[in-house]
Scaffold this motif. Structure first.
Motif, short mmCIF file in Angstrom:
data_model
loop_
_atom_site.label_atom_id
_atom_site.label_comp_id
_atom_site.label_asym_id
_atom_site.label_seq_id
_atom_site.Cartn_x
_atom_site.Cartn_y
_atom_site.Cartn_z
N GLU A 144 0.83 -1.20 0.00
CA GLU A 144 0.00 0.00 0.00
C GLU A 144 0.87 1.26 0.00
O GLU A 144 0.54 2.26 -0.64
CB GLU A 144 -0.93 0.02 1.21
N ARG A 145 1.98 1.22 0.73
CA ARG A 145 2.87 2.38 0.77
C ARG A 145 3.42 2.69 -0.61
O ARG A 145 3.46 3.85 -1.04
CB ARG A 145 4.03 2.13 1.74
N ILE A 146 3.85 1.66 -1.34
CA ILE A 146 4.39 1.87 -2.68
C ILE A 146 3.32 2.41 -3.61
O ILE A 146 3.56 3.34 -4.39
CB ILE A 146 4.99 0.56 -3.22
N ARG A 147 2.11 1.85 -3.54
CA ARG A 147 1.02 2.31 -4.39
C ARG A 147 0.70 3.78 -4.09
O ARG A 147 0.47 4.58 -5.00
CB ARG A 147 -0.23 1.44 -4.16
N PHE A 148 0.68 4.12 -2.82
CA PHE A 148 0.36 5.48 -2.42
C PHE A 148 1.43 6.46 -2.87
O PHE A 148 1.13 7.54 -3.39
CB PHE A 148 0.21 5.53 -0.89
N ARG A 149 2.71 6.08 -2.72
CA ARG A 149 3.80 6.95 -3.15
C ARG A 149 3.76 7.17 -4.65
O ARG A 149 3.99 8.29 -5.13
CB ARG A 149 5.14 6.34 -2.74
N ASN A 150 3.47 6.12 -5.41
CA ASN A 150 3.39 6.26 -6.86
C ASN A 150 2.28 7.22 -7.27
O ASN A 150 2.42 8.01 -8.21
CB ASN A 150 3.17 4.89 -7.51
N LEU A 151 1.16 7.15 -6.56
CA LEU A 151 0.05 8.04 -6.84
C LEU A 151 0.44 9.50 -6.59
O LEU A 151 0.15 10.39 -7.40
CB LEU A 151 -1.16 7.66 -5.98
N LEU A 152 1.13 9.76 -5.48
CA LEU A 152 1.57 11.12 -5.18
C LEU A 152 2.53 11.64 -6.24
O LEU A 152 2.45 12.81 -6.64
CB LEU A 152 2.23 11.16 -3.80
N CYS A 153 3.44 10.79 -6.69
CA CYS A 153 4.39 11.20 -7.73
C CYS A 153 3.67 11.56 -9.03
O CYS A 153 4.05 12.51 -9.71
CB CYS A 153 5.41 10.09 -7.98
N GLU A 154 2.64 10.81 -9.35
CA GLU A 154 1.87 11.10 -10.56
C GLU A 154 1.17 12.45 -10.44
O GLU A 154 1.16 13.25 -11.38
CB GLU A 154 0.83 10.00 -10.79
N LEU A 155 0.61 12.72 -9.26
CA LEU A 155 -0.09 13.99 -9.05
C LEU A 155 0.88 15.17 -9.07
O LEU A 155 0.49 16.29 -9.44
CB LEU A 155 -0.83 13.96 -7.72
N ALA A 156 2.15 14.94 -8.71
CA ALA A 156 3.13 16.02 -8.62
C ALA A 156 3.59 16.53 -9.97
O ALA A 156 4.32 17.53 -10.04
CB ALA A 156 4.34 15.54 -7.80
N LYS A 157 3.15 15.90 -11.06
CA LYS A 157 3.58 16.34 -12.38
C LYS A 157 3.09 17.75 -12.70
O LYS A 157 3.74 18.47 -13.45
CB LYS A 157 3.07 15.35 -13.44
N ASP A 158 1.93 18.13 -12.15
CA ASP A 158 1.42 19.47 -12.43
C ASP A 158 0.94 20.18 -11.17
O ASP A 158 0.11 21.09 -11.23
CB ASP A 158 0.29 19.41 -13.46
N LYS A 159 1.46 19.77 -10.01
CA LYS A 159 1.09 20.40 -8.75
C LYS A 159 2.31 20.53 -7.84
O LYS A 159 3.35 19.91 -8.08
CB LYS A 159 0.04 19.56 -8.00
N ILE A 160 2.16 21.31 -6.80
CA ILE A 160 3.08 21.24 -5.66
C ILE A 160 2.51 20.20 -4.72
O ILE A 160 1.37 20.31 -4.27
CB ILE A 160 3.20 22.59 -4.94
N VAL A 161 3.29 19.15 -4.41
CA VAL A 161 2.86 18.13 -3.46
C VAL A 161 3.83 18.14 -2.29
O VAL A 161 5.03 17.91 -2.46
CB VAL A 161 2.80 16.73 -4.09
N ILE A 162 3.32 18.42 -1.10
CA ILE A 162 4.14 18.44 0.11
C ILE A 162 3.84 17.17 0.90
O ILE A 162 2.70 16.96 1.34
CB ILE A 162 3.86 19.68 0.97
N LEU A 163 4.85 16.36 1.07
CA LEU A 163 4.73 15.10 1.81
C LEU A 163 5.43 15.25 3.15
O LEU A 163 6.65 15.38 3.22
CB LEU A 163 5.36 13.96 1.00
N SER A 164 4.64 15.29 4.20
CA SER A 164 5.18 15.40 5.55
C SER A 164 5.21 14.02 6.20
O SER A 164 4.19 13.34 6.25
CB SER A 164 4.32 16.36 6.38
N THR A 165 6.39 13.61 6.69
CA THR A 165 6.50 12.26 7.24
C THR A 165 7.73 12.14 8.13
O THR A 165 8.62 13.00 8.09
CB THR A 165 6.59 11.22 6.10
#
Length: 289
Positions: A166-187
């Motif tokens: 699930e972690r890998i799937r979730f990270r891949n989704l965030l990377c895809e969204l970051a193509k045209d957005k600012i994505v801030i990942l706090s962890t």
């Protein structure tokens, strides 16, 4: 498309949660590392306009953070503990959240199935939210966060408690969204940052102690990472002297990875630093995580 943070501070009564934070965040994935209580969630909530700053200046895509209504149109936010309308179905929850975000009905009918398919939840659209697994709820959280097509997506500890798949799937989704957005990942999960982000910041006790690229962080520990084998009864003494970032139990000895300015023993071998080594060096050891 940029976030500019200048001399940001936040105080709660007599406690300082953030102290003179200066940071610029560009389009793409940005990782924010720090131990629990370092100030990550406070910073995220201020950017999402859920908390007021005590002092300093923030602009998001050229708009002052004080213009709350305008900023909220730009921001999608997934909090650390996402829980929404457990008795509604996935589709009903998305539709209601769309109403709250002032997304027109005709647009909701079109975009909700598209978003559910993007986060792999379309087959679950009639399932009650309460029946979703932890990973599914996080994916629903992402879907609702981008329902109004924000320019900035803020996700706070999104992979905590998820299994590796699930972690890998979730990270891949965030990377895809970051193509045209600012994505801030706090962890505080270092592997999530290393796998997804080029640029990162580290908060510790409310202060920004590092900002730069992953490679620049790794360079902080260059020439300071060693491995060696020790006897089991020597381990506790070594822990008092060095930052230990890895322990492997062998048949009659222990292989350890340590951070030191000089070789800790004649048998120690120098190693290439990774982001975890450099992070532990920056915050002063594993006891602080």
């Amino acid at each position: 498309m940029q976030i500019n943070i200048n001399n940001l501070s936040k105080n709660f009564s007599s406690k300082s949660a953030l102290q003179d934070v200066n940071l610029t965040i560009d389009q793409g994935m940005f990782g924010l590392l720090g131990r629990n209580g370092a100030g990550k969630t406070t910073l995220m909530r201020i950017l999402a306009t859920l908390l007021n700053k005590s002092s300093g200046e923030i602009s998001i895509c050229g708009i002052n953070i004080l213009k709350t209504k305008e900023i909220r149109k730009l921001i999608g936010y997934l909090p650390q503990d996402f829980c929404v309308y457990p008795n509604l179905s996935v589709y009903e929850a998305m539709d209601y959240l769309g109403v709250l975000s002032e997304v027109p009905s005709s647009e909701r009918k079109k975009i909700i199935p598209e978003l559910l398919e993007k986060v792999n939840l379309l087959d679950c659209k009639k399932v009650k939210v309460r029946a979703l697994s932890g990973g599914m709820k996080r994916r629903l959280g992402i879907a609702q966060a981008i329902l109004h097509n924000p320019k900035v997506l803020i996700v706070d500890e999104p992979t905590a408690g998820l299994d590796p798949k699930e972690r890998i799937r979730f990270r891949n989704l965030l990377c895809e969204l970051a193509k045209d957005k600012i994505v801030i990942l706090s962890t505080h999960i270092i592997g999530d940052i290393e796998a997804t982000c080029k640029n990162i910041g580290i908060l510790d006790n409310g202060s920004l102690i590092f900002k730069g690229t992953v490679q620049e962080l790794k360079n902080k520990a260059e020439g300071k990472v060693f491995s060696m084998n020790v006897k089991p009864d020597e381990l506790e003494k070594i822990k008092q002297q060095y930052i230990i970032t890895g322990i492997i139990m062998l048949e009659d000895s222990i292989s350890i990875r340590v951070i030191s300015d000089v070789p800790p023993s004649d048998s120690a071998q120098i190693r290439e630093p990774n982001i975890e080594d450099s992070y532990m060096l920056m915050i002063g050891g594993i006891d602080n995580v």
